[in-house]
Design a protein around this motif. Structure first.
Motif, PDB file in Angstrom:
ATOM      1  N   ALA A 108      41.791  45.495  53.408  1.00 53.03           N
ATOM      2  CA  ALA A 108      41.002  44.757  52.313  1.00 53.03           C
ATOM      3  C   ALA A 108      41.751  44.392  51.159  1.00 53.03           C
ATOM      4  O   ALA A 108      41.412  43.064  50.501  1.00 53.03           O
ATOM      5  N   ASP A 109      42.281  45.408  50.462  1.00 52.14           N
ATOM      6  CA  ASP A 109      42.985  45.155  49.208  1.00 52.14           C
ATOM      7  C   ASP A 109      44.068  43.873  49.527  1.00 52.14           C
ATOM      8  O   ASP A 109      44.484  43.150  48.461  1.00 52.14           O
ATOM      9  N   GLU A 110      44.975  44.050  50.322  1.00 50.70           N
ATOM     10  CA  GLU A 110      45.745  43.028  50.811  1.00 50.70           C
ATOM     11  C   GLU A 110      45.268  41.718  50.738  1.00 50.70           C
ATOM     12  O   GLU A 110      45.661  40.714  50.267  1.00 50.70           O
ATOM     13  N   GLN A 111      44.376  41.492  51.659  1.00 51.21           N
ATOM     14  CA  GLN A 111      43.585  40.095  51.832  1.00 51.21           C
ATOM     15  C   GLN A 111      43.118  39.568  50.393  1.00 51.21           C
ATOM     16  O   GLN A 111      42.986  38.758  50.113  1.00 51.21           O
ATOM     17  N   ALA A 112      42.528  40.799  49.553  1.00 53.02           N
ATOM     18  CA  ALA A 112      41.994  40.186  48.488  1.00 53.02           C
ATOM     19  C   ALA A 112      43.375  39.556  47.249  1.00 53.02           C
ATOM     20  O   ALA A 112      43.012  38.606  46.664  1.00 53.02           O
ATOM     21  N   VAL A 113      44.481  40.410  47.664  1.00 48.07           N
ATOM     22  CA  VAL A 113      45.362  39.806  46.630  1.00 48.07           C
ATOM     23  C   VAL A 113      45.887  38.470  47.154  1.00 48.07           C
ATOM     24  O   VAL A 113      46.206  37.501  46.536  1.00 48.07           O
ATOM     25  N   LEU A 114      46.055  38.391  48.491  1.00 47.90           N
ATOM     26  CA  LEU A 114      46.680  37.375  49.181  1.00 47.90           C
ATOM     27  C   LEU A 114      45.932  35.965  48.886  1.00 47.90           C
ATOM     28  O   LEU A 114      46.271  34.983  48.528  1.00 47.90           O
ATOM     29  N   TYR A 118      37.312  35.381  43.280  1.00 48.64           N
ATOM     30  CA  TYR A 118      37.412  36.348  42.329  1.00 48.64           C
ATOM     31  C   TYR A 118      36.638  37.680  42.272  1.00 48.64           C
ATOM     32  O   TYR A 118      36.886  38.749  42.021  1.00 48.64           O
ATOM     33  N   ALA A 119      35.188  37.441  42.910  1.00 38.88           N
ATOM     34  CA  ALA A 119      34.380  38.421  43.097  1.00 38.88           C
ATOM     35  C   ALA A 119      35.066  39.517  43.834  1.00 38.88           C
ATOM     36  O   ALA A 119      34.693  40.728  43.795  1.00 38.88           O
ATOM     37  N   LYS A 120      35.808  39.042  45.142  1.00 47.20           N
ATOM     38  CA  LYS A 120      36.576  40.050  45.926  1.00 47.20           C
ATOM     39  C   LYS A 120      37.517  40.988  45.231  1.00 47.20           C
ATOM     40  O   LYS A 120      37.652  42.148  45.294  1.00 47.20           O
ATOM     41  N   ALA A 121      38.321  40.178  44.663  1.00 46.06           N
ATOM     42  CA  ALA A 121      39.311  40.994  43.609  1.00 46.06           C
ATOM     43  C   ALA A 121      38.699  41.889  42.729  1.00 46.06           C
ATOM     44  O   ALA A 121      39.165  42.852  42.630  1.00 46.06           O
ATOM     45  N   GLU A 158      38.360  44.868  36.440  1.00 46.04           N
ATOM     46  CA  GLU A 158      38.964  43.861  35.416  1.00 46.04           C
ATOM     47  C   GLU A 158      40.197  43.930  35.078  1.00 46.04           C
ATOM     48  O   GLU A 158      41.128  43.002  34.915  1.00 46.04           O
ATOM     49  N   HIS A 159      40.732  45.142  34.833  1.00 42.92           N
ATOM     50  CA  HIS A 159      42.156  45.511  34.730  1.00 42.92           C
ATOM     51  C   HIS A 159      43.069  44.949  35.878  1.00 42.92           C
ATOM     52  O   HIS A 159      44.093  44.393  35.511  1.00 42.92           O
ATOM     53  N   GLY A 160      42.749  45.482  36.936  1.00 42.61           N
ATOM     54  CA  GLY A 160      43.479  45.103  38.143  1.00 42.61           C
ATOM     55  C   GLY A 160      43.436  43.447  38.153  1.00 42.61           C
ATOM     56  O   GLY A 160      44.761  42.875  38.462  1.00 42.61           O
ATOM     57  N   VAL A 161      42.526  42.842  38.056  1.00 41.29           N
ATOM     58  CA  VAL A 161      42.438  41.222  38.131  1.00 41.29           C
ATOM     59  C   VAL A 161      43.207  40.777  36.813  1.00 41.29           C
ATOM     60  O   VAL A 161      43.882  39.796  37.289  1.00 41.29           O
ATOM     61  N   THR A 162      43.145  41.356  35.949  1.00 41.67           N
ATOM     62  CA  THR A 162      43.981  40.719  34.861  1.00 41.67           C
ATOM     63  C   THR A 162      45.497  40.769  35.167  1.00 41.67           C
ATOM     64  O   THR A 162      46.286  39.734  34.872  1.00 41.67           O
ATOM     65  N   ASP A 163      45.931  41.962  35.666  1.00 47.56           N
ATOM     66  CA  ASP A 163      47.083  42.167  36.123  1.00 47.56           C
ATOM     67  C   ASP A 163      47.485  41.307  37.162  1.00 47.56           C
ATOM     68  O   ASP A 163      48.833  40.781  37.200  1.00 47.56           O
ATOM     69  N   LEU A 164      46.709  41.114  38.146  1.00 48.11           N
ATOM     70  CA  LEU A 164      47.072  39.984  39.154  1.00 48.11           C
ATOM     71  C   LEU A 164      47.384  38.717  38.668  1.00 48.11           C
ATOM     72  O   LEU A 164      48.215  38.078  38.980  1.00 48.11           O
ATOM     73  N   MET A 165      46.375  38.139  37.637  1.00 48.43           N
ATOM     74  CA  MET A 165      46.753  36.967  36.935  1.00 48.43           C
ATOM     75  C   MET A 165      48.029  36.901  36.314  1.00 48.43           C
ATOM     76  O   MET A 165      48.768  36.146  36.272  1.00 48.43           O
ATOM     77  N   GLY A 166      48.186  37.798  35.666  1.00 54.83           N
ATOM     78  CA  GLY A 166      49.578  38.271  34.766  1.00 54.83           C
ATOM     79  C   GLY A 166      51.020  38.208  35.966  1.00 54.83           C
ATOM     80  O   GLY A 166      51.814  37.413  35.598  1.00 54.83           O
ATOM     81  N   LEU A 167      50.721  38.764  36.806  1.00 51.52           N
ATOM     82  CA  LEU A 167      51.741  38.689  37.792  1.00 51.52           C
ATOM     83  C   LEU A 167      52.096  37.252  38.544  1.00 51.52           C
ATOM     84  O   LEU A 167      53.104  36.828  38.431  1.00 51.52           O
TER      85      LEU A 167
END
Length: 184
Positions: free
Chosen positions: A115-121, A138-141, A147-156
């Motif tokens: 589930a975490d990999e699918q959310a990132v993909l 966005y809601a799944k991520a 929020e910290h993780g989603v922000t880092d995902l946007m940053g990546l």
């Protein structure tokens, strides 16, 4: 393809270039390679980029496995061979299954993701392809990473897009790798 902004011999660097090059060499990367070769022409930009990249690559709230997955999706969207050559082996060592890596390389949807990999993909594919993310994605991520993780995902996504643009424009040399090159 000729490399446009290749390596600068250490003794030919300006003091500012030497300082920022040494900071990269002394850091967790241990060497000056990939995007830092062309970025060396702008030492202040390189210093800022390397500092952001060091955080995103080594200390992201997502952890190495998911960060490497995001990097691969970004590399694939930008057809960035250097990022792929460096990060596909790291992704495999970090727990991303080889069939997932192969599917991304071939622009296929990987099967059987956690589930975490699918959310990132899904997040990365939408952001790279559509230049936005749907509310559902966005809601799944957000549910997976906060929020910290989603922000880092946007940053990546942003950081590795920046590096892809730099290396694509500079026609950076692709290092030898255990990873097969991205297909056209």
């Amino acid at each position: 393809m000729t490399e446009r902004l290749g390596p600068i011999p250490f003794d030919a660097m300006t003091p500012a270039q030497r300082a920022v090059a040494q900071a990269v060499i002394d850091g967790p990367r241990g060497a000056l390679y990939g995007p830092f070769v062309p970025l060396l022409r702008s030492p202040e930009l390189m210093a800022a980029a390397q500092q952001m990249g060091e955080y995103l690559r080594y200390r992201s709230a997502l952890g190495t496995r998911l960060s490497e997955l995001a990097i691969l999706v970004t590399a694939r969207h930008w057809n960035q061979q250097v990022e792929w050559a460096i990060h596909a082996p790291i992704a495999a060592q970090s727990g991303i299954a080889q069939d997932v890596i192969d599917a991304i390389a071939q622009r296929r949807a990987p099967a059987g993701l956690a589930a975490d990999e699918q959310a990132v993909l899904d997040f990365c594919n939408e952001l790279q392809r559509d230049r936005r993310v749907t509310d559902a994605t966005y809601a799944k991520a957000l549910a997976q990473f906060g929020e910290h993780g989603v922000t880092d995902l946007m940053g990546l996504n942003g950081y590795y897009t920046f590096l892809a643009m730099v290396m694509n424009a500079a026609q950076s040399a692709v290092p030898s790798s255990t990873a097969a090159p991205l297909p056209d």
